[in-house]
Scaffold this motif. Sequence first.
Motif, PDB file in Angstrom:
ATOM      1  N   UNK A   1      -8.945  -1.423  -2.983  1.00 13.69           N
ATOM      2  CA  UNK A   1      -8.146  -2.536  -3.504  1.00 13.69           C
ATOM      3  C   UNK A   1      -8.332  -2.697  -5.008  1.00 13.69           C
ATOM      4  N   UNK A   2      -9.560  -2.496  -5.484  1.00 12.09           N
ATOM      5  CA  UNK A   2      -9.797  -2.567  -6.922  1.00 12.09           C
ATOM      6  C   UNK A   2      -9.160  -1.372  -7.635  1.00 12.09           C
ATOM      7  N   UNK A   3      -9.198  -0.206  -6.978  1.00 11.65           N
ATOM      8  CA  UNK A   3      -8.565   0.975  -7.561  1.00 11.65           C
ATOM      9  C   UNK A   3      -7.054   0.839  -7.646  1.00 11.65           C
ATOM     10  N   UNK A   4      -6.468   0.106  -6.702  1.00  6.04           N
ATOM     11  CA  UNK A   4      -5.030  -0.139  -6.730  1.00  6.04           C
ATOM     12  C   UNK A   4      -4.617  -0.981  -7.933  1.00  6.04           C
ATOM     13  N   UNK A   5      -5.306  -2.106  -8.089  1.00 10.00           N
ATOM     14  CA  UNK A   5      -4.748  -3.186  -8.907  1.00 10.00           C
ATOM     15  C   UNK A   5      -5.546  -3.560 -10.161  1.00 10.00           C
ATOM     16  N   UNK A   6      -6.649  -2.852 -10.454  1.00  9.10           N
ATOM     17  CA  UNK A   6      -7.370  -3.154 -11.697  1.00  9.10           C
ATOM     18  C   UNK A   6      -7.694  -1.838 -12.399  1.00  9.10           C
ATOM     19  N   UNK A   7      -7.072  -1.593 -13.513  1.00  8.58           N
ATOM     20  CA  UNK A   7      -7.182  -0.298 -14.187  1.00  8.58           C
ATOM     21  C   UNK A   7      -8.584   0.001 -14.688  1.00  8.58           C
TER      22      UNK A   7
ATOM     23  N   UNK B   1       0.813  -1.209   0.000  1.00 10.64           N
ATOM     24  CA  UNK B   1       0.000   0.000   0.000  1.00 10.64           C
ATOM     25  C   UNK B   1       0.854   1.269   0.000  1.00 10.64           C
ATOM     26  N   UNK B   2       1.843   1.315   0.894  1.00 11.50           N
ATOM     27  CA  UNK B   2       2.644   2.532   1.045  1.00 11.50           C
ATOM     28  C   UNK B   2       3.353   2.956  -0.245  1.00 11.50           C
ATOM     29  N   UNK B   3       3.961   2.035  -1.004  1.00  7.73           N
ATOM     30  CA  UNK B   3       4.603   2.459  -2.255  1.00  7.73           C
ATOM     31  C   UNK B   3       3.633   3.134  -3.217  1.00  7.73           C
ATOM     32  N   UNK B   4       2.401   2.634  -3.266  1.00  5.81           N
ATOM     33  CA  UNK B   4       1.402   3.217  -4.177  1.00  5.81           C
ATOM     34  C   UNK B   4       1.034   4.625  -3.728  1.00  5.81           C
ATOM     35  N   UNK B   5       0.797   4.809  -2.425  1.00  2.00           N
ATOM     36  CA  UNK B   5       0.447   6.138  -1.925  1.00  2.00           C
ATOM     37  C   UNK B   5       1.577   7.140  -2.164  1.00  2.00           C
ATOM     38  N   UNK B   6       2.779   6.745  -1.800  1.00  2.00           N
ATOM     39  CA  UNK B   6       3.909   7.679  -1.891  1.00  2.00           C
ATOM     40  C   UNK B   6       4.296   7.964  -3.336  1.00  2.00           C
TER      41      UNK B   6
ATOM     42  N   UNK C   1      -3.346   4.162 -11.519  1.00  2.00           N
ATOM     43  CA  UNK C   1      -2.278   4.788 -10.757  1.00  2.00           C
ATOM     44  C   UNK C   1      -0.909   4.444 -11.349  1.00  2.00           C
ATOM     45  N   UNK C   2       0.087   5.190 -10.929  1.00  2.00           N
ATOM     46  CA  UNK C   2       1.465   4.869 -11.311  1.00  2.00           C
ATOM     47  C   UNK C   2       1.939   3.698 -10.456  1.00  2.00           C
ATOM     48  N   UNK C   3       2.105   2.556 -11.066  1.00  2.00           N
ATOM     49  CA  UNK C   3       2.541   1.361 -10.338  1.00  2.00           C
ATOM     50  C   UNK C   3       3.655   0.682 -11.115  1.00  2.00           C
ATOM     51  N   UNK C   4       4.716   0.392 -10.403  1.00  2.00           N
ATOM     52  CA  UNK C   4       5.868  -0.310 -10.969  1.00  2.00           C
ATOM     53  C   UNK C   4       6.171  -1.478 -10.043  1.00  2.00           C
ATOM     54  N   UNK C   5       6.327  -2.667 -10.604  1.00  2.00           N
ATOM     55  CA  UNK C   5       6.554  -3.862  -9.793  1.00  2.00           C
ATOM     56  C   UNK C   5       7.746  -3.694  -8.853  1.00  2.00           C
ATOM     57  N   UNK C   6       8.748  -2.945  -9.282  1.00  2.00           N
ATOM     58  CA  UNK C   6       9.934  -2.758  -8.435  1.00  2.00           C
ATOM     59  C   UNK C   6       9.614  -1.980  -7.155  1.00  2.00           C
TER      60      UNK C   6
END
Length: 541
Positions: free
Chosen positions: A438-444, A100-105, A509-514
């Motif tokens: 959770x859906x907003x995080x991981x499903x575009x 969660x924290x990486x996505x928020x920051x 959201x901006x999400x990178x696996x790293x």
Amino acid sequence: MQISGLRLVDYLVFLFYFLVVAFYGYYIYKKKKAKETNTQDFFLAEGSLTWWAIGASLIASNISAEQMIGMSGNGFSMGLGISTYEWMAAATLIIVAIFFMPIYLKNKISTMPQFLSQRYNKTVSLIMAIFWLLLYIMVNLTSILYLGALAVSGISGIGFYQCMVFLAIFAIIITIGGMKVIGYTDVIQVFFLVVGGLATTYLAVTLVSSTYDMKGLLTGFKLMTQNHADHFHMIYTKDSPHYMSLPGLTVLFGAMWIVNLNYWGCNQYITQRALGANLDTARKGLLFAAFLKLLMPLIVTLPGIAAYALYQKGLFQAEMMGADGVFNQDRAYPVLLNLLPIGLKGLAFAALTAAVVASLAGKANSISTIFTLDIFKPYFSKNMSEKKLVYTGRIVIVIAMILAIVISPFMGIDKKGGFQFIQEMTGLLSPGIFAAFIMGFFWKRTNSAGALFAIVGGFLIAFLMHNNWFPGADWSTVPFLDRMGWVFLICISVMLVFGFILPDEKKGLQIDVTMFKTSREFAIGAGVVLAILIGLYAYFW
């Protein structure tokens, strides 16, 4: 057994605690005064909280009257099983730190309504902000004040309403200094909370051994496990009278995850402490909080079980009765505090006050943050200066506390037990909120219509189930955690349908696996926490 109120030495110990917190808070406030008109500094303490301050503040804000009083009361009535809220939270904090924290920051999220506005739209954000304000004021703030005043009054002999006003004023003094003052004074609050709480536990358990003409902490614990084995199970079966509160494996594989992930990962009151830090500091703070969470049942649950063991031996039968002459499980912890020797009682009294005040301050700050940044600024005063926004936030803190004082006696907090009251009321909103996040995080393809259904529709469905008005089953026979699971699944299903049949809003959201890669030190610490949890559940199954 003779039960007495506070003595001069106890008041001196408490005064020492009060002065330490007040002067340290003032020192932090003066040190940062040059930035006090900056909203990011006032509401988030941006970039100034260390990992240990974040972790301590998380626990200080979380552990309050509903745990010290309410969870001890549930420890009295049902036993160690209620600790699942604490121990599962430790695992949850690790998940929040990793995912969660990486996505928020990464996406520069300052408030939870801001996340909803950025990911969905302003309508979803506004509705959720209003829901959160109502929940924080009418459920959380009122419960903390009510239960805290109940305990403080029972120990000190001071009137209930006077205690409520004192706690509110103390919390306001800390809160108006901003998040940095809250964060660093919470370190002191946690110290008093842990030391005073462990002292209460030690006395309560050793007192159990003395009723059997024996001595020692370990002896008392062994006697409790032998004579009250039913109070040392983590997983309840269907024939248990506590199954409706904690339905079996649901606490490990079901809706307990919704409760905890929503609370620790999608809650302004909690995430606010880490949102002003960098990712490494935030993760270390959350891991530190996870370790502290493992200790909490020793402080908040075990005393309640000890009180039950003493009650079964005939002690304080009258003291467990409320003013109306009806048995009240939430009186267990205050009764135990009154058994402490002079001086130590003052320390425990300070610990309880610390827990209440820290939570009140954190909750009031979140109320102020959401109202000022997510409602007042965008809809009523877009061009207001930073200084005036901070001033507005301080006014909101005072108003929220006054409202809580006025309405708390009418909320029925004492009818079910304070802790269960908060869980069930919060559970009306948790499934839909968590589904939207959770859906907003991981499903575009998740869209605003789906999020709106989850938040508003999820609440309405949960409300209908709670009152047994929803068709399809007799929902009064379904544990509230299982009802939360059903609401969550309905929300997810509708959001999937809306995502496929409505146009893609392209607002991912901006999400990178790293982003989800952790340091070696964090991985080792997380592994230790999880290993301890597996051992605890295996031993107390």
